[in-house]
Design a protein around this motif. Structure first.
Motif, PDB file in Angstrom:
ATOM      1  N   UNK A  32       0.826  -1.202   0.000  1.00 30.27           N
ATOM      2  CA  UNK A  32       0.000   0.000   0.000  1.00 30.27           C
ATOM      3  C   UNK A  32       0.865   1.258   0.000  1.00 30.27           C
ATOM      4  N   UNK A  33       1.952   1.234   0.774  1.00 34.46           N
ATOM      5  CA  UNK A  33       2.807   2.417   0.872  1.00 34.46           C
ATOM      6  C   UNK A  33       3.468   2.774  -0.455  1.00 34.46           C
ATOM      7  N   UNK A  34       3.564   1.826  -1.366  1.00 33.33           N
ATOM      8  CA  UNK A  34       4.141   2.146  -2.674  1.00 33.33           C
ATOM      9  C   UNK A  34       3.264   3.131  -3.440  1.00 33.33           C
ATOM     10  N   UNK A  35       2.025   3.278  -2.999  1.00 37.62           N
ATOM     11  CA  UNK A  35       1.092   4.184  -3.673  1.00 37.62           C
ATOM     12  C   UNK A  35       1.065   5.574  -3.026  1.00 37.62           C
ATOM     13  N   UNK A  36       1.913   5.802  -2.030  1.00 41.52           N
ATOM     14  CA  UNK A  36       1.873   7.084  -1.314  1.00 41.52           C
ATOM     15  C   UNK A  36       2.125   8.303  -2.205  1.00 41.52           C
ATOM     16  N   UNK A  39      -1.093  10.097  -3.029  1.00 38.23           N
ATOM     17  CA  UNK A  39      -1.922  10.656  -1.971  1.00 38.23           C
ATOM     18  C   UNK A  39      -1.580  12.125  -1.767  1.00 38.23           C
ATOM     19  N   UNK A  40      -2.525  12.876  -1.240  1.00 37.08           N
ATOM     20  CA  UNK A  40      -2.210  14.260  -0.901  1.00 37.08           C
ATOM     21  C   UNK A  40      -1.390  14.278   0.404  1.00 37.08           C
ATOM     22  N   UNK A  41      -0.730  15.396   0.677  1.00 38.91           N
ATOM     23  CA  UNK A  41       0.297  15.469   1.719  1.00 38.91           C
ATOM     24  C   UNK A  41      -0.225  15.085   3.100  1.00 38.91           C
ATOM     25  N   UNK A  42      -1.393  15.598   3.485  1.00 35.51           N
ATOM     26  CA  UNK A  42      -1.912  15.329   4.829  1.00 35.51           C
ATOM     27  C   UNK A  42      -2.145  13.835   5.037  1.00 35.51           C
ATOM     28  N   UNK A  43      -2.741  13.186   4.042  1.00 32.00           N
ATOM     29  CA  UNK A  43      -2.993  11.745   4.144  1.00 32.00           C
ATOM     30  C   UNK A  43      -1.686  10.974   4.216  1.00 32.00           C
ATOM     31  N   UNK A  50       2.117   6.200  11.054  1.00 32.27           N
ATOM     32  CA  UNK A  50       1.704   4.964  11.718  1.00 32.27           C
ATOM     33  C   UNK A  50       2.803   3.905  11.650  1.00 32.27           C
ATOM     34  N   UNK A  51       3.605   3.953  10.603  1.00 28.30           N
ATOM     35  CA  UNK A  51       4.695   2.992  10.445  1.00 28.30           C
ATOM     36  C   UNK A  51       5.978   3.501  11.085  1.00 28.30           C
ATOM     37  N   UNK A  52       6.303   4.747  10.830  1.00 30.65           N
ATOM     38  CA  UNK A  52       7.609   5.276  11.207  1.00 30.65           C
ATOM     39  C   UNK A  52       7.662   5.835  12.623  1.00 30.65           C
ATOM     40  N   UNK A  53       6.546   6.283  13.156  1.00 28.54           N
ATOM     41  CA  UNK A  53       6.582   6.951  14.460  1.00 28.54           C
ATOM     42  C   UNK A  53       5.293   6.719  15.243  1.00 28.54           C
ATOM     43  N   UNK A  54       5.018   5.477  15.651  1.00 26.22           N
ATOM     44  CA  UNK A  54       3.794   5.230  16.434  1.00 26.22           C
ATOM     45  C   UNK A  54       3.872   5.934  17.780  1.00 26.22           C
ATOM     46  N   UNK A  55       2.726   6.231  18.406  1.00 24.21           N
ATOM     47  CA  UNK A  55       2.729   6.950  19.686  1.00 24.21           C
ATOM     48  C   UNK A  55       3.500   6.192  20.767  1.00 24.21           C
ATOM     49  N   UNK A  56       4.150   6.939  21.631  1.00 21.87           N
ATOM     50  CA  UNK A  56       4.857   6.352  22.766  1.00 21.87           C
ATOM     51  C   UNK A  56       3.884   6.143  23.931  1.00 21.87           C
ATOM     52  N   UNK A 195      -5.777  -4.097   0.422  1.00 24.49           N
ATOM     53  CA  UNK A 195      -6.449  -2.794   0.372  1.00 24.49           C
ATOM     54  C   UNK A 195      -5.530  -1.757  -0.260  1.00 24.49           C
ATOM     55  N   UNK A 196      -6.037  -1.057  -1.238  1.00 25.21           N
ATOM     56  CA  UNK A 196      -5.218  -0.130  -2.002  1.00 25.21           C
ATOM     57  C   UNK A 196      -4.913   1.176  -1.323  1.00 25.21           C
ATOM     58  N   UNK A 197      -5.428   1.390  -0.126  1.00 18.95           N
ATOM     59  CA  UNK A 197      -5.119   2.608   0.592  1.00 18.95           C
ATOM     60  C   UNK A 197      -6.070   3.740   0.273  1.00 18.95           C
ATOM     61  N   UNK A 198      -5.766   4.925   0.771  1.00 19.55           N
ATOM     62  CA  UNK A 198      -6.645   6.076   0.548  1.00 19.55           C
ATOM     63  C   UNK A 198      -6.919   6.311  -0.935  1.00 19.55           C
ATOM     64  N   UNK A 199      -8.162   6.625  -1.241  1.00 20.47           N
ATOM     65  CA  UNK A 199      -8.570   6.791  -2.643  1.00 20.47           C
ATOM     66  C   UNK A 199      -8.459   8.233  -3.119  1.00 20.47           C
ATOM     67  N   UNK A 200      -8.103   9.132  -2.204  1.00 19.69           N
ATOM     68  CA  UNK A 200      -8.055  10.558  -2.575  1.00 19.69           C
ATOM     69  C   UNK A 200      -6.606  10.987  -2.796  1.00 19.69           C
ATOM     70  N   UNK A 201      -6.299  11.720  -3.849  1.00 15.85           N
ATOM     71  CA  UNK A 201      -7.238  12.280  -4.837  1.00 15.85           C
ATOM     72  C   UNK A 201      -7.409  11.419  -6.099  1.00 15.85           C
ATOM     73  N   UNK A 202      -6.685  10.285  -6.193  1.00 16.16           N
ATOM     74  CA  UNK A 202      -6.724   9.511  -7.427  1.00 16.16           C
ATOM     75  C   UNK A 202      -8.079   8.867  -7.660  1.00 16.16           C
ATOM     76  N   UNK A 203      -8.706   8.383  -6.603  1.00 22.61           N
ATOM     77  CA  UNK A 203     -10.016   7.713  -6.660  1.00 22.61           C
ATOM     78  C   UNK A 203      -9.875   6.300  -7.206  1.00 22.61           C
ATOM     79  N   UNK A 204     -10.929   5.522  -6.987  1.00 20.39           N
ATOM     80  CA  UNK A 204     -11.004   4.169  -7.543  1.00 20.39           C
ATOM     81  C   UNK A 204     -11.814   4.212  -8.833  1.00 20.39           C
TER      82      UNK A 204
END
Length: 252
Positions: A32-36, A39-43, A50-56, A195-204
């Motif tokens: 899924x991350x290969x599709x980043x 995605x828009x910047x905020x997403x 979630x992968x690189x810096x989970x909450x302590x 799961x292909x990840x967030x659909x915005x802005x590319x959409x399905x």
């Protein structure tokens, strides 16, 4: 760290445990991350964090953290994953409780979420003591499964004074929901289910017939059975026995 073979899924054809992999599931090679880049910047920032810096840890004590880590390892076992690719389940929960966030409602037979998780430790240990004369974290794996199964079925033995303060079924619903939400909000779990990840802005684009998008992978199923020490394997066997006695139309 080696994994007890009795805790790993098995190949039904050979009876041998399936070795942990970096990416279990039916979509080998999908990321899924290969599709980043799409995605828009905020997403992108939210998902990559979630992968690189989970909450302590900020809410649970170390002892409480270790206890719930053990419980969640039963709710969503990850013995099919290599250690470096196991989804961290407790950090999102710890952060939610630290910020005192809820689903926006509370059942009348349940305390506040923070109190539920503190009482939950007492309750689970009380059931473990009643059933097996030991605290939950001292029991063998199979016995811990049976303790949690009794709560899941709404029939825990032990801790009656605590269960009067919170419904066993609501308690189970909460902890299983928190574990599931943490797991399936993580990109590594998305890889597992394709799961292909967030659909915005590319959409399905492929909205019919269940076909994968051009960047997704075709499903490749394989057979597996629950680990031998899992209660789910016992339940599956019981169901099979019932079918052999009653036939496919029997009541189970």
């Amino acid at each position: 760290m080696s994994v007890d073979p009795a805790l790993q899924p098995e190949d039904p054809a050979t009876g041998e445990p399936l070795r942990p992999t970096r990416q279990p599931g039916y979509y080998p090679g999908f990321s899924t991350l290969s599709q980043s880049p799409f995605w828009e910047d905020a997403t992108r920032d939210v998902v990559e964090t979630r992968v690189e810096n989970p909450p302590q840890r900020r809410f649970f004590t170390e002892v409480e953290w270790n206890f719930w880590h053990l419980v969640f390892a039963h709710l969503i076992p990850q013995t099919d994953r290599t250690e470096d690719r196991q989804v961290p389940l407790l950090p999102p929960l710890d952060e939610r409780l630290y910020q005192n966030k809820t689903a926006g409602y509370r059942y009348e037979d349940m305390p506040a979420d923070r109190e539920v998780y503190r009482l939950g430790i007492e309750a689970i240990d009380a059931v473990a003591q009643k059933q097996f004369s030991g605290n939950f974290d001292t029991l063998p794996y199979r016995n811990r499964e049976l303790v949690l199964e009794s709560i899941a079925q709404g029939k825990p033995e032990g801790g009656e004074d605590i269960w009067k303060r919170m419904s066993p079924s609501r308690f189970w619903q909460m902890i299983l929901g928190d574990a599931s939400e943490a797991y399936y909000s993580h990109p590594w779990a998305w890889d597992e289910i394709g799961f292909g990840g967030p659909a915005y802005p590319r959409a399905y684009t492929r909205l019919e017939r269940g076909e994968p998008e051009p960047w997704e992978k075709e499903e490749r199923r394989y057979a597996w059975e629950a680990p031998r020490l899992a209660v789910s394997s016992r339940q599956a066997q019981t169901k099979g026995d019932n079918q052999s006695h009653h036939g496919s139309g029997g009541t189970h």
